[in-house]
Design a protein around this motif. Structure first.
Motif, PDB file in Angstrom:
ATOM      1  N   UNK A   9      28.570  34.196  41.363  1.00 57.79           N
ATOM      2  CA  UNK A   9      28.879  32.972  40.621  1.00 57.79           C
ATOM      3  C   UNK A   9      30.243  33.080  39.966  1.00 57.79           C
ATOM      4  N   UNK A  10      30.962  31.955  39.927  1.00 58.86           N
ATOM      5  CA  UNK A  10      32.241  31.874  39.218  1.00 58.86           C
ATOM      6  C   UNK A  10      32.306  30.529  38.520  1.00 58.86           C
ATOM      7  N   UNK A  39      41.503  26.520  35.800  1.00 55.78           N
ATOM      8  CA  UNK A  39      41.135  27.139  37.071  1.00 55.78           C
ATOM      9  C   UNK A  39      41.995  26.545  38.190  1.00 55.78           C
ATOM     10  N   UNK A  40      42.600  27.417  39.005  1.00 59.18           N
ATOM     11  CA  UNK A  40      43.450  26.983  40.115  1.00 59.18           C
ATOM     12  C   UNK A  40      42.824  27.465  41.417  1.00 59.18           C
ATOM     13  N   UNK A  93      41.427  32.092  44.700  1.00 60.15           N
ATOM     14  CA  UNK A  93      41.421  31.724  43.290  1.00 60.15           C
ATOM     15  C   UNK A  93      41.321  32.993  42.465  1.00 60.15           C
ATOM     16  N   UNK A  94      41.657  32.872  41.192  1.00 62.08           N
ATOM     17  CA  UNK A  94      41.572  33.995  40.263  1.00 62.08           C
ATOM     18  C   UNK A  94      40.172  34.030  39.662  1.00 62.08           C
ATOM     19  N   UNK A  95      39.470  35.134  39.894  1.00 64.89           N
ATOM     20  CA  UNK A  95      38.159  35.347  39.269  1.00 64.89           C
ATOM     21  C   UNK A  95      38.395  36.086  37.952  1.00 64.89           C
ATOM     22  N   UNK A  96      37.342  36.611  37.360  1.00 64.33           N
ATOM     23  CA  UNK A  96      37.479  37.265  36.062  1.00 64.33           C
ATOM     24  C   UNK A  96      38.438  38.456  36.094  1.00 64.33           C
ATOM     25  N   UNK A 101      36.548  20.497  45.255  1.00 64.22           N
ATOM     26  CA  UNK A 101      36.941  21.334  44.117  1.00 64.22           C
ATOM     27  C   UNK A 101      38.111  20.682  43.380  1.00 64.22           C
ATOM     28  N   UNK A 102      39.092  20.175  44.139  1.00 71.11           N
ATOM     29  CA  UNK A 102      40.247  19.550  43.497  1.00 71.11           C
ATOM     30  C   UNK A 102      39.917  18.188  42.887  1.00 71.11           C
TER      31      UNK A 102
END
Length: 189
Positions: free
Chosen positions: A78-79, A85-86, A97-100, A121-122
């Protein structure tokens, strides 16, 4: 448009079982693999997670979740789509995408569904606000507060029968589920 990669009724049922609830809305789902750039940030590593990746909404928060389709283990990753968020479409079939603590990527099974997923998503900010469906206890309380419980005493029944002139239009109707019929498959929820 129906999913090409999630066309198996058992897979759809698995996704719905683990992601559907009165407090969540599935925006879109398709099949993908999860890759991470960790521990080496310059090299992609398959995370060993393959399944139905879904964009879901709970109240005003969006999440990316992966449901295991092979072993029925439920949500395996999950994220949260945090503020700022990009989400990038690096290739038609690969999104990052950048996770944690690392950069993550999805390798999609179908390029068209990857494009649809990217658009959803966008476009999430344009979606209508999600209002969780109240539990049946909440509906009963709201009906009682509206005076619906005592109404039957105002209209006495003659010979135990209710005539059609005393039946009004539905109020506070909410569609919370659907059961369809397909002659080849049977009932589907």
């Amino acid at each position: 448009m129906p999913s090409i990669t999630l066309n198996n009724p058992e897979d759809k049922a698995t996704v719905k079982r683990f992601l559907s609830s009165p407090n969540t809305r599935i925006i879109t789902a398709t099949v993908a693999r999860l890759y991470i750039a960790y521990p080496d940030p310059s090299q992609w590593t398959y995370a060993g997670i393959l399944g139905a990746v879904a964009l879901i909404q709970t109240n005003n928060t969006f999440f990316l979740r992966i449901v295991d389709l092979l072993y029925g283990q439920g949500i395996v990753w999950e994220q949260e789509l945090y503020q700022g968020f990009v989400y990038h479409q690096d290739m038609p079939f690969f999104h990052t995408f950048q996770a944690d603590n690392y950069v993550a990527g999805f390798s999609f099974a179908d390029e068209h569904e990857a494009d649809v997923f990217y658009s959803k998503v966008h476009g999430r900010a344009r979606l209508r606000p999600f209002k969780p469906v109240p539990s049946s206890g909440t509906l009963a309380k709201s009906a009682k507060a509206a005076g619906a419980q005592g109404r039957h005493n105002k209209f006495p029944l003659h010979n135990g029968k209710l005539d059609k002139s005393r039946i009004g239009m539905p109020s506070d109707f909410r569609h919370v589920g659907h059961i369809g019929w397909d002659p080849d498959v049977g009932f589907e929820c």
